[in-house]
Design a protein around this motif. Structure first.
Motif, PDB file in Angstrom:
ATOM      1  N   TYR A  89      42.526  73.949  13.045  1.00 40.42           N
ATOM      2  CA  TYR A  89      41.816  73.832  14.189  1.00 40.42           C
ATOM      3  C   TYR A  89      41.519  72.324  14.258  1.00 40.42           C
ATOM      4  O   TYR A  89      41.370  71.404  13.261  1.00 40.42           O
ATOM      5  CB  TYR A  89      40.567  74.663  14.182  1.00 40.42           C
ATOM      6  N   HIS A  99      42.676  67.814   9.769  1.00 44.74           N
ATOM      7  CA  HIS A  99      42.462  68.409  11.151  1.00 44.74           C
ATOM      8  C   HIS A  99      40.812  68.803  10.857  1.00 44.74           C
ATOM      9  O   HIS A  99      40.332  68.263  10.133  1.00 44.74           O
ATOM     10  CB  HIS A  99      43.125  69.711  11.404  1.00 44.74           C
ATOM     11  N   SER A 107      36.878  73.753  18.660  1.00 46.48           N
ATOM     12  CA  SER A 107      37.406  74.179  17.561  1.00 46.48           C
ATOM     13  C   SER A 107      37.024  75.887  17.341  1.00 46.48           C
ATOM     14  O   SER A 107      37.718  76.902  16.911  1.00 46.48           O
ATOM     15  CB  SER A 107      36.803  73.467  16.443  1.00 46.48           C
ATOM     16  N   GLN A 110      39.245  78.115  19.396  1.00 45.01           N
ATOM     17  CA  GLN A 110      40.504  78.184  18.718  1.00 45.01           C
ATOM     18  C   GLN A 110      40.349  79.337  17.786  1.00 45.01           C
ATOM     19  O   GLN A 110      41.062  79.895  17.583  1.00 45.01           O
ATOM     20  CB  GLN A 110      40.884  76.809  17.861  1.00 45.01           C
ATOM     21  N   LEU A 111      39.301  79.253  16.915  1.00 43.67           N
ATOM     22  CA  LEU A 111      38.936  80.337  16.043  1.00 43.67           C
ATOM     23  C   LEU A 111      38.876  81.682  16.648  1.00 43.67           C
ATOM     24  O   LEU A 111      39.137  82.554  16.235  1.00 43.67           O
ATOM     25  CB  LEU A 111      37.500  80.113  15.193  1.00 43.67           C
TER      26      LEU A 111
END
Length: 289
Positions: A89, A99, A107, A110-111
Motif C-alpha cells: 500500500y 512503500h 492507504s 487500499q486496505l
C-alpha cells in the motif's frame, strides 16, 4: 563493563540469534523485485480452520513492502495454521520496493479493498489485522472512518505510530533501507502525516483512540528510536491491551525494526493476541518456541 551487562548482552544476543534463525535469507529488494511468491502466505485457496476462524492480514510499515516486512512473522503464523495475507500500500510513482509513503487516507482505502478480497476468498466474516509501525496505526483510519469495524475482529500494532513521532525519529529508519534517503526530498505524504500533532493524527485520535467491537493490542519496546516516546504508541479505551516487550523479557533489546522483523518474543505475543483463549505466558523462553 558493568556486571549486569556481562549477563544481559550475551542473553540478548542469544535471543536475537534464535529469532534470526527463523528468517529466510533475502535482500530488501531481491525477493520483492523478483516477484517471488511469498512462501506459505497469500494463498487464496486457504480456508480458516475451526481453531483459527479468521484470516490474518499483515500491514507493513513505512518504507516496507508485503514480502520483506514479513519474512519472520508470516511463516511463524502459517506454521501455526493461520491463513495469512499481506498487501502493498501507499506506493509512489517511480519508487519501487519501498512503500507506505502515500497519503494515509488513501492507504486505508487500499486496505479496505484488500480485506474485502481476503474475506471473499476465505469465506470468513471478519479478519484480524497485524501491522508494524505505520501499519499498526493506518488501519485505525479504516476502522474509524471506512466501516472497517464491521470487518475486523482485532488489531495488533507492533511499534505503531498511533500518536505520531518527530520527523527526526522517522529519519532514523534510513540506515535500515539503503537508497531511500532521496525520498525525503520528494513528496512523501505519509512521513508528514506521522509527525506528532499533524492534522491527520489529530482527526484520527479525536473523540477517542478506539471504536466499539474491535479488540486492540499494542506491542512496544522501550528501545524504540523511531516512534518516540514509546508510550505514545499506547492506546486508551475499552478492549485495549498495551504490552511492553521488556515486561515480558527484560533482556530483549529489540528496537523499532527488529521487533517487527525478527523478534520471536513479540511474535509469541502476537499469537496470544490473535487467540486469547489459548494464550500462553510470553517469556524470554518464547524465543525458542
Amino acid at each position: 563493563m558493568l556486571p549486569w551487562k556481562r549477563v544481559v548482552r550475551p542473553l540478548a544476543a542469544l535471543l536475537l540469534a534464535a529469532a534470526a534463525l527463523t528468517v529466510p535469507t533475502a535482500t530488501a529488494t531481491g525477493a520483492h523485485a523478483a516477484g517471488a511468491p511469498s512462501s506459505g502466505w497469500n494463498d487464496y485457496s486457504c480456508k480458516p480452520s475451526a481453531a483459527h476462524p479468521r484470516p490474518v492480514v499483515l500491514v507493513h510499515g513505512t518504507f516496507g513492502n508485503s514480502v520483506d516486512n514479513w519474512l519472520g512473522l508470516a511463516p511463524y503464523l502459517t506454521h501455526r495454521d493461520y491463513c495469512v495475507f499481506s498487501l502493498d500500500y501507499g506506493r509512489l510513482d517511480g519508487v519501487p520496493f519501498f512503500h507506505g509513503l502515500g497519503p494515509i487516507e488513501e492507504s486505508a482505502r487500499q486496505l479496505d479493498v484488500f480485506v474485502d478480497r481476503v474475506l471473499a476468498a476465505t469465506g470468513a466474516a471478519k479478519a484480524d489485522i497485524v501491522g508494524h509501525s505505520q501499519g499498526g496505526m493506518m488501519p485505525r483510519h479504516y476502522l474509524k472512518f471506512l466501516g472497517g469495524a464491521d470487518e475486523v475482529n482485532a488489531l495488533v500494532g507492533i511499534a505503531p505510530s498511533n500518536h505520531g513521532t518527530t520527523l527526526a525519529g522517522l529519519t532514523r529508519l534510513l540506515p535500515y533501507f539503503p537508497g531511500v534517503g532521496d525520498l525525503l526530498t520528494e513528496a512523501t505524504p505519509a512521513l508528514a502525516q506521522q509527525v506528532a500533532g499533524s492534522d491527520f493524527l489529530t482527526r484520527l485520535n479525536a473523540g477517542g483512540d478506539t471504536v466499539p467491537g474491535v479488540r486492540y493490542t499494542v506491542i512496544a519496546t522501550r528501545y524504540d528510536e523511531v516512534v518516540t516516546p514509546y508510550r505514545s504508541q499506547y492506546l486508551s479505551g475499552p478492549n485495549v491491551r498495551n504490552v511492553l516487550l521488556q515486561d515480558l523479557c527484560p533482556v530483549d533489546l529489540s528496537e523499532h525494526v527488529a521487533i517487527g522483523l525478527i523478534d520471536r518474543i513479540a511474535f509469541h505475543e502476537v499469537a496470544n493476541a490473535l487467540d486469547p483463549a489459548r494464550a500462553r505466558p510470553t517469556t524470554c523462553a518464547s524465543a525458542f518456541s
